[in-house]
Design a protein around this motif. Structure first.
Motif, PDB file in Angstrom:
ATOM      1  N   PRO A  28       0.825  -1.209   0.000  1.00 29.52           N
ATOM      2  CA  PRO A  28       0.000   0.000   0.000  1.00 29.52           C
ATOM      3  C   PRO A  28       0.865   1.269   0.000  1.00 29.52           C
ATOM      4  N   SER A  29       0.464   2.240  -0.820  1.00 29.16           N
ATOM      5  CA  SER A  29       1.212   3.483  -0.926  1.00 29.16           C
ATOM      6  C   SER A  29       1.412   4.172   0.436  1.00 29.16           C
ATOM      7  N   PRO A  30       0.366   4.201   1.320  1.00 36.18           N
ATOM      8  CA  PRO A  30       0.578   4.857   2.629  1.00 36.18           C
ATOM      9  C   PRO A  30       1.646   4.180   3.484  1.00 36.18           C
ATOM     10  N   ASN A  61       2.672  13.837  -3.733  1.00 43.02           N
ATOM     11  CA  ASN A  61       3.062  12.920  -2.662  1.00 43.02           C
ATOM     12  C   ASN A  61       4.262  13.425  -1.877  1.00 43.02           C
ATOM     13  N   ASN A  62       5.082  14.263  -2.505  1.00 44.07           N
ATOM     14  CA  ASN A  62       6.164  14.886  -1.741  1.00 44.07           C
ATOM     15  C   ASN A  62       5.548  15.709  -0.603  1.00 44.07           C
ATOM     16  N   GLY A  63       4.470  16.397  -0.901  1.00 40.49           N
ATOM     17  CA  GLY A  63       3.734  17.133   0.133  1.00 40.49           C
ATOM     18  C   GLY A  63       3.155  16.189   1.181  1.00 40.49           C
ATOM     19  N   GLY A  64       2.697  15.027   0.719  1.00 41.14           N
ATOM     20  CA  GLY A  64       2.182  14.012   1.658  1.00 41.14           C
ATOM     21  C   GLY A  64       3.256  13.573   2.643  1.00 41.14           C
ATOM     22  N   ASP A  65       4.474  13.399   2.134  1.00 42.42           N
ATOM     23  CA  ASP A  65       5.603  13.060   3.028  1.00 42.42           C
ATOM     24  C   ASP A  65       5.769  14.141   4.092  1.00 42.42           C
ATOM     25  N   GLY A  66       5.637  15.410   3.658  1.00 42.26           N
ATOM     26  CA  GLY A  66       5.854  16.533   4.580  1.00 42.26           C
ATOM     27  C   GLY A  66       4.831  16.544   5.706  1.00 42.26           C
ATOM     28  N   LEU A 125       8.145  19.911  -3.861  1.00 46.85           N
ATOM     29  CA  LEU A 125       8.091  19.079  -5.065  1.00 46.85           C
ATOM     30  C   LEU A 125       9.160  17.999  -4.972  1.00 46.85           C
ATOM     31  N   GLY A 126       8.834  16.820  -5.483  1.00 45.16           N
ATOM     32  CA  GLY A 126       9.784  15.704  -5.470  1.00 45.16           C
ATOM     33  C   GLY A 126      10.074  15.238  -6.880  1.00 45.16           C
ATOM     34  N   THR A 127      10.209  13.927  -7.041  1.00 43.14           N
ATOM     35  CA  THR A 127      10.614  13.393  -8.346  1.00 43.14           C
ATOM     36  C   THR A 127       9.469  13.392  -9.355  1.00 43.14           C
ATOM     37  N   ALA A 129       7.989  16.106 -10.244  1.00 42.13           N
ATOM     38  CA  ALA A 129       7.948  17.446 -10.835  1.00 42.13           C
ATOM     39  C   ALA A 129       9.169  17.686 -11.711  1.00 42.13           C
ATOM     40  N   ALA A 130       8.986  18.538 -12.711  1.00 39.93           N
ATOM     41  CA  ALA A 130      10.110  18.914 -13.574  1.00 39.93           C
ATOM     42  C   ALA A 130      10.231  20.433 -13.608  1.00 39.93           C
ATOM     43  N   PRO A 131      11.437  20.951 -13.306  1.00 38.47           N
ATOM     44  CA  PRO A 131      11.623  22.403 -13.390  1.00 38.47           C
ATOM     45  C   PRO A 131      11.483  22.880 -14.845  1.00 38.47           C
ATOM     46  N   PRO A 132      11.334  24.161 -15.136  1.00 38.51           N
ATOM     47  CA  PRO A 132      11.423  25.274 -14.196  1.00 38.51           C
ATOM     48  C   PRO A 132      10.192  25.396 -13.294  1.00 38.51           C
ATOM     49  N   LEU A 133      10.435  25.926 -12.115  1.00 33.35           N
ATOM     50  CA  LEU A 133       9.381  26.067 -11.111  1.00 33.35           C
ATOM     51  C   LEU A 133       8.304  27.043 -11.541  1.00 33.35           C
ATOM     52  N   ILE A 154      13.142  16.869   1.181  1.00 32.42           N
ATOM     53  CA  ILE A 154      12.633  15.505   1.037  1.00 32.42           C
ATOM     54  C   ILE A 154      12.748  15.078  -0.428  1.00 32.42           C
ATOM     55  N   ASP A 155      13.448  14.021  -0.658  1.00 30.44           N
ATOM     56  CA  ASP A 155      13.719  13.363  -1.942  1.00 30.44           C
ATOM     57  C   ASP A 155      14.646  14.175  -2.845  1.00 30.44           C
ATOM     58  N   ILE A 156      14.318  15.441  -3.086  1.00 31.75           N
ATOM     59  CA  ILE A 156      15.183  16.292  -3.921  1.00 31.75           C
ATOM     60  C   ILE A 156      14.861  17.755  -3.590  1.00 31.75           C
TER      61      ILE A 156
HETATM   62  N1  LIG Z   1       3.800   6.039  -2.718  1.00 25.24           N
HETATM   63  C1  LIG Z   1       4.773   6.548  -3.439  1.00 25.24           C
HETATM   64  O1  LIG Z   1       4.769   6.439  -4.663  1.00 25.24           O
HETATM   65  C2  LIG Z   1       5.791   7.282  -2.721  1.00 25.24           C
HETATM   66  C3  LIG Z   1       6.090   8.595  -3.082  1.00 25.24           C
HETATM   67  N2  LIG Z   1       6.893   9.360  -2.330  1.00 25.24           N
HETATM   68  C4  LIG Z   1       7.036  10.785  -2.554  1.00 25.24           C
HETATM   69  O2  LIG Z   1       6.318  11.180  -3.683  1.00 25.24           O
HETATM   70  C5  LIG Z   1       7.102  12.034  -4.503  1.00 25.24           C
HETATM   71  C6  LIG Z   1       6.577  11.989  -5.892  1.00 25.24           C
HETATM   72  O3  LIG Z   1       5.235  12.396  -5.785  1.00 25.24           O
HETATM   73  P1  LIG Z   1       4.359  12.890  -7.010  1.00 25.24           P
HETATM   74  O4  LIG Z   1       4.538  11.967  -8.142  1.00 25.24           O
HETATM   75  O5  LIG Z   1       2.996  13.081  -6.465  1.00 25.24           O
HETATM   76  O6  LIG Z   1       4.997  14.245  -7.437  1.00 25.24           O
HETATM   77  P2  LIG Z   1       5.520  15.516  -6.626  1.00 25.24           P
HETATM   78  O7  LIG Z   1       4.978  15.555  -5.260  1.00 25.24           O
HETATM   79  O8  LIG Z   1       6.983  15.523  -6.794  1.00 25.24           O
HETATM   80  O9  LIG Z   1       4.945  16.741  -7.483  1.00 25.24           O
HETATM   81  C7  LIG Z   1       3.930  16.625  -8.435  1.00 25.24           C
HETATM   82  C8  LIG Z   1       3.105  17.864  -8.444  1.00 25.24           C
HETATM   83  O10 LIG Z   1       3.884  18.993  -8.733  1.00 25.24           O
HETATM   84  C9  LIG Z   1       3.283  19.796  -9.747  1.00 25.24           C
HETATM   85  N3  LIG Z   1       4.377  20.306 -10.574  1.00 25.24           N
HETATM   86  C10 LIG Z   1       5.116  19.623 -11.472  1.00 25.24           C
HETATM   87  N4  LIG Z   1       6.072  20.389 -12.012  1.00 25.24           N
HETATM   88  C11 LIG Z   1       5.944  21.610 -11.432  1.00 25.24           C
HETATM   89  C12 LIG Z   1       6.640  22.849 -11.590  1.00 25.24           C
HETATM   90  N5  LIG Z   1       7.657  22.982 -12.438  1.00 25.24           N
HETATM   91  N6  LIG Z   1       6.266  23.910 -10.832  1.00 25.24           N
HETATM   92  C13 LIG Z   1       5.244  23.782  -9.974  1.00 25.24           C
HETATM   93  N7  LIG Z   1       4.529  22.646  -9.792  1.00 25.24           N
HETATM   94  C14 LIG Z   1       4.875  21.567 -10.510  1.00 25.24           C
HETATM   95  C15 LIG Z   1       2.384  18.860 -10.523  1.00 25.24           C
HETATM   96  O11 LIG Z   1       1.299  19.559 -10.978  1.00 25.24           O
HETATM   97  C16 LIG Z   1       1.997  17.813  -9.489  1.00 25.24           C
HETATM   98  O12 LIG Z   1       0.831  18.157  -8.840  1.00 25.24           O
HETATM   99  C17 LIG Z   1       8.501  11.548  -4.279  1.00 25.24           C
HETATM  100  O13 LIG Z   1       9.458  12.534  -4.593  1.00 25.24           O
HETATM  101  C18 LIG Z   1       8.462  11.202  -2.810  1.00 25.24           C
HETATM  102  O14 LIG Z   1       8.728  12.336  -2.027  1.00 25.24           O
HETATM  103  C19 LIG Z   1       7.320   8.852  -1.031  1.00 25.24           C
HETATM  104  O15 LIG Z   1       6.297   9.087  -0.156  1.00 25.24           O
HETATM  105  C20 LIG Z   1       7.611   7.417  -1.097  1.00 25.24           C
HETATM  106  C21 LIG Z   1       6.434   6.625  -1.579  1.00 25.24           C
END
Ligand SMILES: NC(=O)C1=CN([C@@H]2O[C@H](COP(=O)(O)OP(=O)(O)OC[C@H]3O[C@@H](n4cnc5c(N)ncnc54)[C@H](O)[C@@H]3O)[C@@H](O)[C@H]2O)[C@@H](O)CC1
Ligand SMILES: Nc1ncnc2c1ncn2[C@@H]1O[C@H](COP(=O)(O)OP(=O)(O)O)[C@@H](O)[C@H]1O
Ligand SMILES: [K+]
Length: 494
Positions: A28-30, A61-66, A125-127, A129-133, A154-156
């Protein structure tokens, strides 16, 4: 072999591993998020002293980690809050917010008010997301960097491209980054490396089906073992004879530095080939251990390995290099102005050591595309791999976070620092790699060990040291190679 956990995952590899673990294996993801947050909470605890912890949370999900980090710390009695920066919440984030609120964690919208010192956790933002912000993260990153207190990503760090290390806009400047399962190229390649701070790899149980390990960190453990395996050689002839095609009138120093570094890296003999009598005299005056002879059609016939290029500034001194690149069967390191003579792939064992401007010139000439040093720096992994393809050589793309590419394979160097940014430091690197080739290492092994050792030698010097000091420090590094490096990630299990 590089240790498995020192391999690096790109954004798509990380996403594929997440999917496989959650969808195919049914974890499970959580559960993964809990394990991730637990590792981050421990690091925040270690950094906080008695400061509160504030997590800045993005929409995914990066926010979820936070939010989960704030909840775990709250449960441990630490004053911790979460700040939601986006209107939109991913389902996992919404679930985390609901749980945290039930447990009495304070969750606010927008950036924290006031200037109270706090540990700032970057869960923007984590993996995914792709810059530029985009906003609101451009403003949030600027706010976070200006706010007093330690920074944990967290993560990056938000703003860094996980795949390339590029930072096309503002970047969260972390003191520490906790990244999951495998580190990411962007945490070790310039300019990302400077924003990541100390990198901690947290193994949280995500598994991958992708067994390729094309991109890895140059592992100090592997380098130390490689060096320990070098035969000392019972006489100087056994430790390899390095020939240097270098030195023009007015610039004999580069050849001296390459030669001095080769000797310090264990070459038995070093001979510099030059037809210029004035250069010959200067070389011997600089470093009496070196030998000098006329260049001739086959430079230094007795040499096992060549270095081609240091100080060859006069065009006339570069005559005949194109044929040498293509036809000389000996392993060779090509550097500096000699790189301009490379017109085709060489089938021979070659290491080339361009800095970004030289890489751009070579790529422009060989691909017909327009490359600049800035374009190389914007995607260093791509530039290094493209150069490996067009030259057939093992490529050492120099600069902070030096890269080594052979075909699709990429090694990222963790060592090195600003003391290396001194005239002639690159000549020393060429000499070290040549000496290691001469002692029997493959081009890949010599290049990866060479850049790591050169970097460590540079770290032991103060800024203001000169290149000959680097050459002289190399012997000490090779005599007692360390299996650890402060910039190599620390691993935690969660
Ligand atoms: N269950 C899982 O898959 C897990 C995920 N994890 C966390 O989840 C992260 C990845 O989560 P997500 O795939 O939800 O993605 P992110 O949380 O990294 O960000 C995606 C969000 O960012 C926005 N975004 C993308 N590029 C942007 C930009 N240039 N400027 C502003 N906003 C932008 C998108 O609209 C999207 O809503 C990982 O880095 C890690 O921290 C961890 O909790 C480990 C487990
Ligand atoms: N800030 C830095 N951090 C790490 N390594 C650096 C830094 N600046 C330069 N270096 C290293 O120093 C060497 C400089 O080589 P080069 O650019 O060819 O200079 P030169 O032509 O003066 O010898 C390379 O190995 C490069 O990777
Ligand atoms: K982040």
């Amino acid at each position: 072999m590089t240790r498995a956990w020192a391999t690096l995952w790109t954004r798509s590899q990380a996403a594929a591993a997440d999917r496989h673990t959650i969808v195919d294996l049914g974890t499970p993801s959580p559960v993964l998020m809990e394990r991730a947050a637990l590792c981050c909470a421990r690091e925040a605890l270690a950094m906080r002293g008695d400061l509160p912890v504030w997590a800045l949370c993005g929409p995914g999900n990066n926010g979820g980690d936070g939010v989960a980090v704030a909840r775990i710390l709250h449960g441990w009695g630490v004053p911790a809050r979460a700040f939601l920066l986006s209107e939109r919440l991913s389902p996992e984030l919404a679930q985390q917010v609901a749980l945290a609120e039930k447990l009495g964690v304070r969750i606010d919208r927008g950036l924290p008010p006031g200037q109270e010192e706090a540990v700032i956790v970057d869960a923007m933002l984590g993996t995914g997301a792709a810059p530029p912000l985009r906003q609101p993260f451009v403003a949030a990153v600027a706010w976070a960097n200006a706010h007093p207190g330690p920074k944990l990503a967290i993560d990056i760090p938000t703003g860094i491209d996980a795949d390339t290390g590029a930072a096309p806009g503002p970047v969260f400047a972390a003191d520490r980054t906790v990244t999951f399962v495998r580190s990411k190229p962007g945490l070790h390649v310039t300019p990302g490396r400077a924003a990541a701070g100390e990198v901690v790899v947290a193994d949280i149980g995500i598994v991958s089906q992708d067994m390729s390990n094309e991109t890895c960190l140059i592992d100090p453990v592997e380098v130390a073992r490689t060096i320990a395996g070098l035969r000392p050689g019972s006489h100087k002839g056994e430790r390899g004879h390095v020939g240097i095609v270098g030195g023009s009138a007015g610039t004999p120093g580069a050849a001296v530095l390459a030669g001095a570094a080769a000797l310090r890296a264990g070459a038995g003999l070093v001979t510099i080939a030059t037809d210029d009598r004035e250069v010959q005299a200067q070389l011997l005056a600089h470093r009496p251990e070196l030998m000098v002879q006329p260049r001739g059609a086959e430079p230094v016939p007795a040499a096992k390995v060549l270095v081609v290029g240091p100080g060859l500034v006069r065009e006339a001194d570069r005559a005949g290099l194109a044929a040498l690149w293509l036809e000389d069967r000996r392993p060779a390191v090509w550097d500096a102005s000699a790189l301009a003579e490379i017109a085709v792939r060489s089938p021979m064992p070659r290491v080339i050591t361009p800095h970004p401007a030289e890489a751009a010139r070579l790529l422009s000439a060989r691909t017909g595309e327009s490359w600049t040093a800035a374009r190389v720096q914007a995607d260093r992994p791509l530039a290094a791999r493209s150069l490996a393809t067009v030259t057939g050589a093992v490529v050492v793309l120099k600069g902070e976070g030096t890269l080594v590419a052979e075909g699709a394979r990429l090694g990222v160097c963790v060592s090195g620092g600003p003391a290396l940014a001194t005239a002639g430091s690159g000549d020393c690197l060429a000499g070290v790699i040549a000496a290691l080739l001469g002692r029997g290492l493959s081009p890949w092994a010599a290049a990866t060990a060479g850049v790591h050792v050169h970097g460590v030698a540079g770290e032991r010097l103060v800024v203001g040291a000169v290149a000959l000091d680097i050459a002289d420090a190399i012997a000490a590094v090779l005599a007692a190679p360390e299996e650890t490096h402060p910039r190599f990630p620390r691993r935690v299990l969660g």
